[in-house]
Write a protein that holds these residues in place. Structure first.
Motif, PDB file in Angstrom:
ATOM      1  N   PRO A 153       0.829  -1.211   0.000  1.00 30.97           N
ATOM      2  CA  PRO A 153       0.000   0.000   0.000  1.00 30.97           C
ATOM      3  C   PRO A 153       0.864   1.262   0.000  1.00 30.97           C
ATOM      4  O   PRO A 153       1.804   1.369   0.772  1.00 30.97           O
ATOM      5  CB  PRO A 153      -0.804  -0.100   1.302  1.00 30.97           C
ATOM      6  CG  PRO A 153      -0.258  -1.237   2.076  1.00 30.97           C
ATOM      7  CD  PRO A 153       0.699  -2.002   1.234  1.00 30.97           C
ATOM      8  N   MET A 154       0.516   2.192  -0.874  1.00 28.25           N
ATOM      9  CA  MET A 154       1.285   3.441  -0.954  1.00 28.25           C
ATOM     10  C   MET A 154       1.039   4.359   0.243  1.00 28.25           C
ATOM     11  O   MET A 154       1.757   5.324   0.436  1.00 28.25           O
ATOM     12  CB  MET A 154       0.967   4.173  -2.257  1.00 28.25           C
ATOM     13  CG  MET A 154       1.563   3.496  -3.479  1.00 28.25           C
ATOM     14  SD  MET A 154       1.119   4.391  -4.995  1.00 28.25           S
ATOM     15  CE  MET A 154       2.116   3.526  -6.220  1.00 28.25           C
ATOM     16  N   PHE A 155      -0.003   4.057   1.049  1.00 25.03           N
ATOM     17  CA  PHE A 155      -0.209   4.900   2.235  1.00 25.03           C
ATOM     18  C   PHE A 155       0.725   4.482   3.363  1.00 25.03           C
ATOM     19  O   PHE A 155       0.854   5.177   4.356  1.00 25.03           O
ATOM     20  CB  PHE A 155      -1.675   4.857   2.706  1.00 25.03           C
ATOM     21  CG  PHE A 155      -2.166   3.475   3.046  1.00 25.03           C
ATOM     22  CD1 PHE A 155      -1.825   2.871   4.244  1.00 25.03           C
ATOM     23  CD2 PHE A 155      -2.957   2.778   2.147  1.00 25.03           C
ATOM     24  CE1 PHE A 155      -2.268   1.590   4.543  1.00 25.03           C
ATOM     25  CE2 PHE A 155      -3.407   1.492   2.438  1.00 25.03           C
ATOM     26  CZ  PHE A 155      -3.051   0.894   3.645  1.00 25.03           C
ATOM     27  N   HIS A 156       1.399   3.334   3.229  1.00 22.00           N
ATOM     28  CA  HIS A 156       2.403   2.876   4.194  1.00 22.00           C
ATOM     29  C   HIS A 156       3.723   3.527   3.870  1.00 22.00           C
ATOM     30  O   HIS A 156       3.998   3.802   2.716  1.00 22.00           O
ATOM     31  CB  HIS A 156       2.621   1.369   4.031  1.00 22.00           C
ATOM     32  CG  HIS A 156       1.895   0.568   5.051  1.00 22.00           C
ATOM     33  ND1 HIS A 156       1.988  -0.794   5.114  1.00 22.00           N
ATOM     34  CD2 HIS A 156       1.081   0.916   6.059  1.00 22.00           C
ATOM     35  CE1 HIS A 156       1.253  -1.245   6.102  1.00 22.00           C
ATOM     36  NE2 HIS A 156       0.681  -0.224   6.685  1.00 22.00           N
ATOM     37  N   ILE A 157       4.596   3.669   4.853  1.00 26.34           N
ATOM     38  CA  ILE A 157       5.880   4.329   4.601  1.00 26.34           C
ATOM     39  C   ILE A 157       6.656   3.661   3.477  1.00 26.34           C
ATOM     40  O   ILE A 157       7.217   4.319   2.624  1.00 26.34           O
ATOM     41  CB  ILE A 157       6.743   4.416   5.893  1.00 26.34           C
ATOM     42  CG1 ILE A 157       8.035   5.206   5.615  1.00 26.34           C
ATOM     43  CG2 ILE A 157       7.085   3.040   6.451  1.00 26.34           C
ATOM     44  CD1 ILE A 157       7.842   6.630   5.213  1.00 26.34           C
ATOM     45  N   TYR A 158       6.683   2.316   3.452  1.00 24.43           N
ATOM     46  CA  TYR A 158       7.522   1.666   2.447  1.00 24.43           C
ATOM     47  C   TYR A 158       6.952   1.876   1.047  1.00 24.43           C
ATOM     48  O   TYR A 158       7.680   2.148   0.101  1.00 24.43           O
ATOM     49  CB  TYR A 158       7.681   0.170   2.751  1.00 24.43           C
ATOM     50  CG  TYR A 158       8.931  -0.379   2.109  1.00 24.43           C
ATOM     51  CD1 TYR A 158      10.185  -0.090   2.659  1.00 24.43           C
ATOM     52  CD2 TYR A 158       8.894  -1.121   0.933  1.00 24.43           C
ATOM     53  CE1 TYR A 158      11.348  -0.537   2.059  1.00 24.43           C
ATOM     54  CE2 TYR A 158      10.053  -1.572   0.331  1.00 24.43           C
ATOM     55  CZ  TYR A 158      11.275  -1.282   0.895  1.00 24.43           C
ATOM     56  OH  TYR A 158      12.436  -1.706   0.304  1.00 24.43           O
ATOM     57  N   GLY A 159       5.637   1.783   0.944  1.00 22.77           N
ATOM     58  CA  GLY A 159       4.998   2.035  -0.346  1.00 22.77           C
ATOM     59  C   GLY A 159       5.190   3.470  -0.796  1.00 22.77           C
ATOM     60  O   GLY A 159       5.496   3.747  -1.956  1.00 22.77           O
ATOM     61  N   LEU A 160       5.041   4.399   0.149  1.00 26.14           N
ATOM     62  CA  LEU A 160       5.138   5.822  -0.195  1.00 26.14           C
ATOM     63  C   LEU A 160       6.572   6.206  -0.553  1.00 26.14           C
ATOM     64  O   LEU A 160       6.835   6.827  -1.576  1.00 26.14           O
ATOM     65  CB  LEU A 160       4.665   6.683   0.987  1.00 26.14           C
ATOM     66  CG  LEU A 160       4.733   8.180   0.689  1.00 26.14           C
ATOM     67  CD1 LEU A 160       3.404   8.640   0.115  1.00 26.14           C
ATOM     68  CD2 LEU A 160       5.042   8.992   1.906  1.00 26.14           C
ATOM     69  N   ALA A 161       7.520   5.813   0.299  1.00 25.40           N
ATOM     70  CA  ALA A 161       8.892   6.288   0.101  1.00 25.40           C
ATOM     71  C   ALA A 161       9.604   5.535  -1.012  1.00 25.40           C
ATOM     72  O   ALA A 161      10.386   6.114  -1.753  1.00 25.40           O
ATOM     73  CB  ALA A 161       9.669   6.180   1.409  1.00 25.40           C
ATOM     74  N   ALA A 162       9.333   4.219  -1.154  1.00 21.84           N
ATOM     75  CA  ALA A 162      10.021   3.470  -2.207  1.00 21.84           C
ATOM     76  C   ALA A 162       9.225   3.481  -3.506  1.00 21.84           C
ATOM     77  O   ALA A 162       9.677   3.984  -4.527  1.00 21.84           O
ATOM     78  CB  ALA A 162      10.283   2.039  -1.756  1.00 21.84           C
ATOM     79  N   PHE A 163       8.001   2.934  -3.470  1.00 21.32           N
ATOM     80  CA  PHE A 163       7.285   2.686  -4.718  1.00 21.32           C
ATOM     81  C   PHE A 163       6.626   3.914  -5.301  1.00 21.32           C
ATOM     82  O   PHE A 163       6.570   4.090  -6.509  1.00 21.32           O
ATOM     83  CB  PHE A 163       6.276   1.556  -4.522  1.00 21.32           C
ATOM     84  CG  PHE A 163       6.991   0.253  -4.331  1.00 21.32           C
ATOM     85  CD1 PHE A 163       7.333  -0.515  -5.426  1.00 21.32           C
ATOM     86  CD2 PHE A 163       7.389  -0.161  -3.081  1.00 21.32           C
ATOM     87  CE1 PHE A 163       8.045  -1.692  -5.281  1.00 21.32           C
ATOM     88  CE2 PHE A 163       8.103  -1.341  -2.917  1.00 21.32           C
ATOM     89  CZ  PHE A 163       8.431  -2.108  -4.018  1.00 21.32           C
ATOM     90  N   ALA A 164       6.090   4.788  -4.442  1.00 21.14           N
ATOM     91  CA  ALA A 164       5.414   5.958  -4.998  1.00 21.14           C
ATOM     92  C   ALA A 164       6.434   7.020  -5.399  1.00 21.14           C
ATOM     93  O   ALA A 164       6.176   7.810  -6.291  1.00 21.14           O
ATOM     94  CB  ALA A 164       4.424   6.527  -3.986  1.00 21.14           C
TER      95      ALA A 164
END
Length: 543
Positions: free
Chosen positions: A238-249
């Motif tokens: 999920p992009m709302f999670h830190i890993y999703g936001l900082a890496a994938f988004a």
């Protein structure tokens, strides 16, 4: 200062140092993470692909859209320090919103679309956003907050009382302005405000700076050797999670890699996308990895997994059975693991090769530029190798603190920048970290974190319940699920179903109670803390 080259341990100060090559960090103080990512040179063509529709955005289209949306936000009066809420499932537009907001020095706060109106309302009351981006279907969850709204995607405004100020589509079409007011953004300014499941009930806003996110981006690029050419990543997280936001988004854009976005996790869609979009990297949580092993023959017959080079697992360490089971079924794919917290921008430790992953049960070696201490929880003494204590971390990705919560900040971060992780760990002779237990006792359900204290507080509002305790119950399919021990009020005949339904009406699906036992009393220590360990033993002794 003498550091043991094998373990990374320094006798003189009891600190473990990372054995990995330190990450290079920019020395320019006045830099925002969006500018940092957009200015990295690479040969990538396509930035994001929507797995379902095949719609895509090229790199020039992404940066043009970011400029346009930022210009519109600036015209709307969004300034440095303002908080903007984003409530949306994963999409190829999610990153554009995050990057635009952060480029202005404004702060992005995200929330899980599965959360209830009540849960989202608490976050809005705490973070005080001045604007929200959301989709038509999620609008009812925030309509009572009376915020100005920018709609993402298809919409029909009829019959809604919401204050619509624009749509993302219209903002992206705008000519980027040459003359807009730009606040100077410093690396220490706040970039994101993400809510992390606290152990003491209410979730807390984690304040991460541009410096934290830039360090996160540098760590990710170094870890996947992305300087050597582009890769295709499937974004299942999920992009709302830190890993999703900082890496994938955001972060992986710096390497020119392509991100294939799934709007929600669906096994068939994920496996089809690997062949269709030639995906090389696949991030997963352990239960999905187990499903890939158990159904390997069917999966390999039905899907083209040829392009896949690496799976990235996070959320919980993998056992020997799972690692070897996976490597036996998928011999050409390497398995890498990661350990991190919202408070450390998703960075902490990782295994970066199959050999490292074969240290069964490890969370990995310390990430580059990260330092650790193992601290005896009772005495506060720092411990050497092979001794178990609480893991403390210090490094460039460690948060600034919890949002307007000085008490929680001082109990988690000390004056020297050490973050108490709440995980009981030891570090072995070769510098590998092993997580033994959680001091913080979060329940890990399918990669989601469920704080028991939050569910206990909710159960105590039931008129027929005198006392309650919630524990993680182990389950092969989902990892763990919440189980409740309930003390009924005298003469009441509340049923297990009654308890489960009461909770299900008020929380996101992943937080639901899925097992109930009635007891005469809840075991507690002298200071009144629930002895969850005793209850876990009681629950699992019957297995």
């Amino acid at each position: 200062m003498s550091i043991d080259p094998r373990s990374g341990f320094c006798m003189s100060n009891s600190v473990f140092y990372s054995k990995r090559k330190p990450i290079p960090l920019p020395s320019n103080e006045f830099l925002d993470v969006t500018t940092f990512i957009s200015s990295r040179a690479h040969n990538g063509k396509i930035a994001f692909i929507d797995a379902t529709t095949g719609n895509h955005l090229t790199f020039p289209e992404v940066w043009r859209a970011v400029e346009s949306v930022a210009a519109c936000l600036s015209e709307m009066g969004i300034r440095k320090g303002h908080v903007v809420l984003l409530l949306s499932p994963n999409s190829i537009f999610f990153p554009i919103i995050c990057l635009s907001v952060m480029s202005l020095g404004a702060i992005i706060t995200t929330t899980n679309p599965l959360n209830t109106t009540q849960e989202i309302g608490k976050q809005i009351a705490d973070s005080k956003p001045v604007l929200a981006f959301t989709t038509q279907s999620l609008l009812p969850k925030i309509s009572s907050a009376n915020l100005p709204i920018v709609l993402i995607g298809e919409h029909d405004n009829s019959g809604s009382k919401a204050k619509f100020v624009s749509t993302l589509g219209d903002m992206m079409k705008k000519e980027p302005s040459r003359s807009r007011v730009r606040d100077r953004v410093n690396q220490d300014d706040t970039a994101t405000l993400l809510y992390s499941s606290g152990t003491t009930g209410a979730s807390k806003g984690v304040v991460s700076s541009h410096r934290n996110l830039i360090a996160m981006v540098q760590t990710v690029l170094g870890r996947f050797n992305l300087e050597d050419g582009e890769q295709n990543f499937i974004c299942t997280v999920p992009m709302f999670h830190i890993y999703g936001l900082a890496a994938f988004a955001t972060g992986l854009l710096a390497s020119g890699s392509t991100i294939v976005v799934l709007s929600r996790f669906e096994m068939d869609e994920m496996l089809s996308a690997i062949g269709k979009y030639r995906a090389t990297y696949l991030p997963l949580v352990p239960p999905i990895l187990v499903a890939l092993i158990n159904n390997a023959d069917v999966i390999k017959a039905k899907y083209d997994l040829g392009p896949l080079q690496s799976v990235l697992s996070g959320g919980a360490p993998l056992s020997k059975e799972v690692i070897e089971g996976f490597l036996a079924k998928y011999p050409t794919v390497r398995i890498l693991q990661g350990y991190g917290l919202t408070e450390t921008a998703g960075i902490g430790a990782s295994t970066d090769s199959v050999d490292e992953s074969r240290r069964y049960g490890t969370a990995g070696m310390l990430s580059p530029s990260m330092e650790a201490k193992i601290v005896e929880p009772e005495t506060g003494a720092a411990l050497p190798v092979n001794r178990t204590g609480e893991l403390w971390l210090r490094g460039p990705t460690v948060m600034k603190g919890y949002f307007s919560n000085a008490e929680a900040t001082t109990s988690t971060l000390d004056s020297e920048g050490w973050l108490r992780t709440g995980d009981l760990c030891y570090i072995d002779d070769d510098g590998f970290i092993f997580v033994v237990d959680r001091l913080k006792e979060l329940i890990k359900y399918k990669g989601y974190q469920v704080p028991p204290a939050e569910l206990e507080a909710l159960l105590l509002t039931h008129p027929e319940i005198t006392d309650a305790a919630v524990i993680p119950f182990p389950d092969e399919e989902v990892g763990q699920y919440p189980m409740a021990y309930i003390v009924r009020k005298a003469g009441m005949d509340l049923s297990e179903k009654g308890v489960m339904d009461f909770v299900a009406r008020q929380v996101a699906p992943y937080k639901r109670i899925r097992r109930v036992a009635f007891v005469a009393s809840i075991p507690k220590n002298p200071s009144g803390k629930i002895l969850r360990k005793d209850l876990i033993k009681l629950a699992t002794s019957k297995l």
